[in-house]
Design an enzyme around this catalytic site. Structure first.
Site, mmCIF file in Angstrom:
data_model
loop_
_atom_site.group_PDB
_atom_site.id
_atom_site.type_symbol
_atom_site.label_atom_id
_atom_site.label_comp_id
_atom_site.label_asym_id
_atom_site.label_seq_id
_atom_site.Cartn_x
_atom_site.Cartn_y
_atom_site.Cartn_z
ATOM 1 N N GLY A 138 0.790 -1.213 0.000
ATOM 2 C CA GLY A 138 0.000 0.000 0.000
ATOM 3 C C GLY A 138 0.828 1.272 0.000
ATOM 4 C CG HIS A 139 0.145 6.028 1.243
ATOM 5 N ND1 HIS A 139 0.306 6.736 0.072
ATOM 6 C CD2 HIS A 139 0.311 6.927 2.255
ATOM 7 C CE1 HIS A 139 0.553 8.012 0.361
ATOM 8 N NE2 HIS A 139 0.575 8.150 1.670
#
Length: 291
Positions: free
Chosen positions: A267-268
């Protein structure tokens, strides 16, 4: 059995126009070691780089400040929160510690802060490490576009921003796009939430959210800077990022075609799950490109 040397890290403050900037800095074995400026994202702070500093700080000088409104940095009452002012403070911080030549790691909010500094001082930038730090329209998800379009006078806009500042909103930013959430230590979002809940911090983040459109408006300028200066560039990107999807990573190759691109199924906050893969890439990049 030999053990790789661990970083010696100091934790200091620098005074910049009334802002007491907190920063972490590794003390490498070589005085002439390559320097990497670490620019954090939202809603985090320099603490997001602790493990990277441990991994690389014995060989390289890693410097990680907290912006006003984040982490341990203390801003005076009445400070105006905008991306221009964050960049002003980081620029002043760099001058205060005498740092005017470095490779720059830009992540999330670190991209608009870092590219502003790069525009002002291209001679300072020895290279770029880009990790989910966007500078292209195609790197904005639909959710990100909707969020950036919010204006403070629109009904429900302030509430929409504040929803992202809750424990659920903070944790979501870490977990979204991560195939195995057990790889995520809960300390990151817990510490982020602690700082978000300090007096005045929510108001600071709301102001920055409504100022984010100024970054999108500068994308063409930053792309032109990349084409003009063609800095050595390493791109590492979590493809499950809910805000900045994979096309934002590939877009850099239009302007810096020699950039090295690595995509990760996460993810981020890619360092949270893929530090063992990303840290050697950064080390190799610094060894090849530092001048």
């Amino acid at each position: 059995m030999s053990v790789a040397p661990l970083a010696r890290t100091v934790h200091r403050h620098a005074d910049v126009a009334g802002v007491r900037v907190f920063y972490r800095e590794s003390l490498p074995e070589r005085a002439d070691a390559p320097v990497l400026l670490l620019l954090h994202g939202f809603p985090s702070g320099s603490h997001q780089f602790r493990r990277l500093i441990d991994a690389l700080g014995a060989r390289y000088r890693l410097v990680a400040p907290d912006y006003p409104g984040f982490g341990h940095t203390e801003a005076p009452e009445g400070f105006t929160y905008s991306f221009d002012r964050l960049a002003d403070t980081v620029e002043g911080f760099l001058r205060a510690i005498g740092l005017t030549r470095f490779a720059m790691y830009v992540f999330d909010f670190g991209a608009p802060v870092g590219f502003r500094i790069a525009e002002r001082h291209p001679e300072w930038i020895a290279g770029l490490v880009v990790q989910n730090g966007n500078a292209y329209a195609e790197g904005l998800s639909a959710a990100a576009r909707d969020f950036i379009a919010l204006r403070p006078d629109a009904p429900g806009a302030v509430e929409a921003v504040r929803d992202l500042l809750t424990p659920a909103g903070t944790r979501m930013q870490y977990e979204t796009g991560v195939p195995d959430p057990s790889a995520l230590a809960p300390d990151g979002w817990t510490l982020d939430q602690h700082f978000l809940d300090l007096p005045g911090r929510a108001e600071a983040q709301v102001a920055l959210a409504f100022d984010y459109h100024t970054n999108v408006e500068r994308y063409e300028r930053w792309q032109r800077w990349l084409r003009t200066h063609t800095p050595p560039t390493l791109i590492t990107w979590g493809t499950g990022d809910p805000f900045f999807p994979e096309p934002g990573a590939r877009a850099y190759l239009r302007d810096v075609p020699d950039a090295e691109l690595h995509l990760f199924d996460t993810g981020h906050f890619a360092l949270e799950t893929h530090l063992p893969a990303i840290a050697p890439l950064i080390a190799g990049f610094l060894d090849r490109t530092w001048r």
